[in-house]
Design a protein around this motif. Structure first.
Motif, mmCIF file in Angstrom:
data_model
loop_
_atom_site.group_PDB
_atom_site.id
_atom_site.type_symbol
_atom_site.label_atom_id
_atom_site.label_comp_id
_atom_site.label_asym_id
_atom_site.label_seq_id
_atom_site.Cartn_x
_atom_site.Cartn_y
_atom_site.Cartn_z
ATOM 1 N N SER A 72 16.134 -7.944 1.754
ATOM 2 C CA SER A 72 15.325 -7.766 0.543
ATOM 3 C C SER A 72 14.713 -9.092 0.106
ATOM 4 N N GLU A 76 10.755 -9.977 -0.344
ATOM 5 C CA GLU A 76 10.224 -10.543 -1.584
ATOM 6 C C GLU A 76 9.477 -11.846 -1.325
ATOM 7 N N GLY A 79 5.924 -11.123 -0.456
ATOM 8 C CA GLY A 79 5.075 -10.444 -1.426
ATOM 9 C C GLY A 79 5.456 -9.015 -1.727
ATOM 10 N N ARG A 81 7.610 -6.083 -3.601
ATOM 11 C CA ARG A 81 8.211 -5.978 -4.921
ATOM 12 C C ARG A 81 9.154 -4.773 -4.972
ATOM 13 N N ILE A 83 10.811 -1.528 -6.298
ATOM 14 C CA ILE A 83 10.225 -0.398 -7.021
ATOM 15 C C ILE A 83 11.295 0.539 -7.577
ATOM 16 N N ASP A 134 4.590 2.467 -9.659
ATOM 17 C CA ASP A 134 4.050 1.157 -9.264
ATOM 18 C C ASP A 134 2.736 0.943 -10.014
ATOM 19 N N ARG A 136 0.456 -1.084 -9.740
ATOM 20 C CA ARG A 136 -0.667 -1.577 -8.929
ATOM 21 C C ARG A 136 -1.397 -0.441 -8.210
ATOM 22 N N PHE A 249 10.935 -0.916 -1.609
ATOM 23 C CA PHE A 249 10.024 -2.028 -1.872
ATOM 24 C C PHE A 249 8.594 -1.632 -1.494
ATOM 25 N N TRP A 251 4.724 -3.468 -0.741
ATOM 26 C CA TRP A 251 3.728 -4.534 -0.696
ATOM 27 C C TRP A 251 2.381 -3.874 -0.943
ATOM 28 N N GLU A 254 -3.441 -7.107 -3.208
ATOM 29 C CA GLU A 254 -3.980 -7.415 -4.535
ATOM 30 C C GLU A 254 -5.504 -7.423 -4.473
#
Length: 254
Positions: A72, A76, A79, A81, A83, A134, A136, A249, A251, A254
């Motif tokens: 993990s 991280e 990048g 995260r 969840i 999430d 994003r 997790f 990714w 962005e």
């Protein structure tokens, strides 16, 4: 097809996720296996990052046992995260009385006439799942994802879609699958939003436990996220056992 990195410091296996790409406006990948073996893991994982960039992935997901902290931390560092925590409740049916209790609920395989109502439920009932949580990601992706899953179930070779009704009112649905060895797996289930808070949860879940037993199942297995506390409490009341959880997790580009 899967791809693999295997070095002295890292084992990493991943695949494309076409079931998620069907509702996402970008390529999606899924890490199926990851094992940190040495100090060179961060350098070795760059080959995966290069493969991710080559296809223009917008999302990568990975699920790990709760105690895989080295893995993990590597995710991280790259990048990813955290969840959710995901539990896999299971219930031994050996002591379950499969007799029909006095209840007005009926369970039947979904018909074509049921599908509009079931799709409406699937598009609105899942508020605790990872695609919705999430920040994003577009939350509409989550709703489309569950609607696609439900819509495809009648044609699936092994999964079945059941609707639960109360005097003709459709109040819930379950997507189930019989696995070898007598396991009835509940893939997806929900109470209709307009029927929530009316006591249907325990009635419906109890009815589906008896239904599994009547159909020869020896155990029921399913999954639930830790933040869905109402359903976690329901499984505890019904006698389900909770094994150690898994971590999920994401990714996201962005």
């Amino acid at each position: 097809m899967s791809e693999l990195i295997e070095t002295e410091s890292l084992r990493l296996k991943w695949i494309r996720a076409p079931w998620d790409e069907a509702v996402c406006p970008f390529p999606v990948m899924q890490v199926d296996q990851i094992e940190v073996r040495g100090n060179g893991a961060r350098e070795d994982i760059r080959a995966f990052e290069e493969a991710r960039e080559r296809i223009g992935a917008g999302l990568v997901s990975c699920r790990l046992p709760h105690d895989k902290l080295a893995e993990s931390m590597l995710l991280e560092a790259c990048g990813f995260r955290f969840i959710e925590m995901l539990y896999a409740p299971h219930l031994d049916l050996a002591g379950i009385d499969a007799g029909v209790e006095p209840d007005d609920l009926t369970i039947a395989q979904a018909t074509e006439d049921d599908m509009p109502a079931v799709l409406r439920i699937a598009g609105s009932a899942f508020q605790n799942e990872r695609f919705k949580m999430d920040p994003r990601l577009d939350p509409a992706i989550s709703d489309r994802r569950f609607q696609n899953w439900v819509a495809s179930t009648p044609a699936h070779p092994s999964q079945q879609l059941f609707v639960i009704s109360d005097h003709g009112r459709l109040v819930a649905f379950f997507v189930v699958e019989t696995h070898p060895g007598g396991t009835c797996y509940w893939h997806l289930n929900a109470v209709a939003p307009d029927a929530q808070g009316q006591g249907y949860g325990q009635r419906v879940w109890s009815a589906m436990v008896r239904h599994a037993r009547r159909n020869g199942a020896q155990r029921v297995r399913t999954s639930v996220v830790a933040r869905n506390t109402r359903v976690m409490i329901l499984y505890a009341r019904l006698g389900f056992t909770l094994p150690p959880p898994a971590m999920t997790f994401h990714w996201v580009k962005e």
